[in-house]
Design an enzyme around this catalytic site. Sequence first.
Site, mmCIF file in Angstrom:
data_model
loop_
_atom_site.group_PDB
_atom_site.id
_atom_site.type_symbol
_atom_site.label_atom_id
_atom_site.label_comp_id
_atom_site.label_asym_id
_atom_site.label_seq_id
_atom_site.Cartn_x
_atom_site.Cartn_y
_atom_site.Cartn_z
ATOM 1 C CE LYS A 9 7.823 -28.869 -17.841
ATOM 2 N NZ LYS A 9 8.828 -28.166 -16.869
ATOM 3 C CE1 TYR A 49 5.176 -27.209 -12.724
ATOM 4 C CE2 TYR A 49 4.780 -25.162 -14.341
ATOM 5 C CZ TYR A 49 5.062 -26.943 -14.108
ATOM 6 O OH TYR A 49 5.538 -27.482 -15.196
ATOM 7 C CG PHE A 57 12.843 -23.239 -9.361
ATOM 8 C CD1 PHE A 57 11.592 -23.992 -10.095
ATOM 9 C CD2 PHE A 57 13.777 -24.021 -8.449
ATOM 10 C CE1 PHE A 57 10.950 -25.053 -9.306
ATOM 11 C CE2 PHE A 57 12.840 -25.086 -7.856
ATOM 12 C CZ PHE A 57 11.851 -25.518 -8.203
ATOM 13 N NE ARG A 85 8.004 -38.631 -11.447
ATOM 14 C CZ ARG A 85 7.986 -37.519 -11.304
ATOM 15 N NH1 ARG A 85 7.024 -36.556 -11.827
ATOM 16 N NH2 ARG A 85 9.144 -37.033 -10.681
ATOM 17 C CB THR A 91 13.879 -32.892 -12.783
ATOM 18 O OG1 THR A 91 12.937 -33.521 -12.266
ATOM 19 C CG2 THR A 91 13.318 -31.239 -12.948
ATOM 20 N NE ARG A 102 11.266 -33.643 -17.623
ATOM 21 C CZ ARG A 102 10.746 -33.983 -16.365
ATOM 22 N NH1 ARG A 102 11.424 -34.871 -15.650
ATOM 23 N NH2 ARG A 102 9.591 -33.161 -16.167
ATOM 24 C CG ASN A 112 12.075 -30.009 -17.698
ATOM 25 O OD1 ASN A 112 10.989 -29.192 -18.000
ATOM 26 N ND2 ASN A 112 12.061 -30.399 -16.389
ATOM 27 C CG HIS A 115 4.642 -31.156 -15.502
ATOM 28 N ND1 HIS A 115 5.410 -31.033 -14.317
ATOM 29 C CD2 HIS A 115 3.278 -31.736 -15.373
ATOM 30 C CE1 HIS A 115 4.413 -31.382 -13.315
ATOM 31 N NE2 HIS A 115 3.237 -31.624 -14.015
ATOM 32 C CD GLU A 126 0.433 -31.952 -11.882
ATOM 33 O OE1 GLU A 126 0.664 -32.737 -12.646
ATOM 34 O OE2 GLU A 126 1.375 -31.443 -11.155
HETATM 35 P P1 CMP Z 1 8.430 -29.970 -13.674
HETATM 36 O O1 CMP Z 1 8.480 -31.605 -13.865
HETATM 37 O O2 CMP Z 1 7.581 -29.295 -14.685
HETATM 38 O O3 CMP Z 1 8.123 -29.673 -12.185
HETATM 39 C C1 CMP Z 1 8.633 -28.426 -11.776
HETATM 40 C C2 CMP Z 1 9.585 -27.677 -12.681
HETATM 41 O O4 CMP Z 1 10.382 -26.781 -12.152
HETATM 42 C C3 CMP Z 1 10.573 -28.946 -13.102
HETATM 43 O O5 CMP Z 1 9.942 -29.729 -14.023
HETATM 44 C C4 CMP Z 1 11.739 -27.803 -13.756
HETATM 45 O O6 CMP Z 1 11.618 -27.605 -15.170
HETATM 46 C C5 CMP Z 1 11.464 -26.782 -13.076
HETATM 47 N N1 CMP Z 1 12.766 -26.570 -12.091
HETATM 48 C C6 CMP Z 1 13.358 -27.476 -11.022
HETATM 49 N N2 CMP Z 1 14.285 -26.882 -10.684
HETATM 50 C C7 CMP Z 1 14.524 -25.594 -11.330
HETATM 51 C C8 CMP Z 1 15.874 -24.818 -11.204
HETATM 52 N N3 CMP Z 1 16.536 -25.072 -10.498
HETATM 53 N N4 CMP Z 1 15.727 -23.864 -12.025
HETATM 54 C C9 CMP Z 1 14.667 -23.669 -12.903
HETATM 55 N N5 CMP Z 1 13.621 -24.691 -13.173
HETATM 56 C C10 CMP Z 1 13.792 -25.560 -12.372
#
Ligand code: CMP
Length: 137
Positions: A9, A49, A57, A85, A91, A102, A112, A115, A126
């Site tokens: 990211k 997304y 969010f 994963r 996450t 992460r 984070n 992905h 994807e």
């Molecule tokens: P990712 O695996 O890229 O998939 C969806 C993303 O949404 C996740 O990683 C997080 O980075 C993001 N995400 C999930 N929950 C929140 C949150 N509460 N606030 C901001 N970003 C979020």
Amino acid sequence: MEKTFAIIKPDAFAAGNAGKILDRIYAEGFKVVGLKKIYLSKVEAEGFYYVHKERPFFAELTDFMSSGPCVVMALEAENAIMKWRDLMGATNPADAAEGTLRREFGTSIGENATHGSDAPETAAFELGYFFSGMELL
Ligand code: CMP
């Protein structure tokens, strides 16, 4: 063999951590079958997304993902989806286990570092969003 889709990211790319993350990917035995640096537009991030479009969010997430370059990858391994994963960790970096990407490179639930696809259907969507079949030969 299974393929999964992965992103380094914008936070991790900007911090200069792409090389370290790739080192971990190779060390864990993934084959990198696709890799490119891209700079997503807001609309492209929203399309990627779209499953999260009703989440509170969503705007923050798509602003962040279009805030700078990132690296998109197709990774191949046995059980690649689960294996990637596991390597990423939870996450939220605060909940991620020691030794996960992460935990090491992420700073918040939004920023984070990485992905990964969460299921075979998601991986197919994807991978197809970013790579043509010919790019994954
Ligand atoms: P990712 O695996 O890229 O998939 C969806 C993303 O949404 C996740 O990683 C997080 O980075 C993001 N995400 C999930 N929950 C929140 C949150 N509460 N606030 C901001 N970003 C979020």
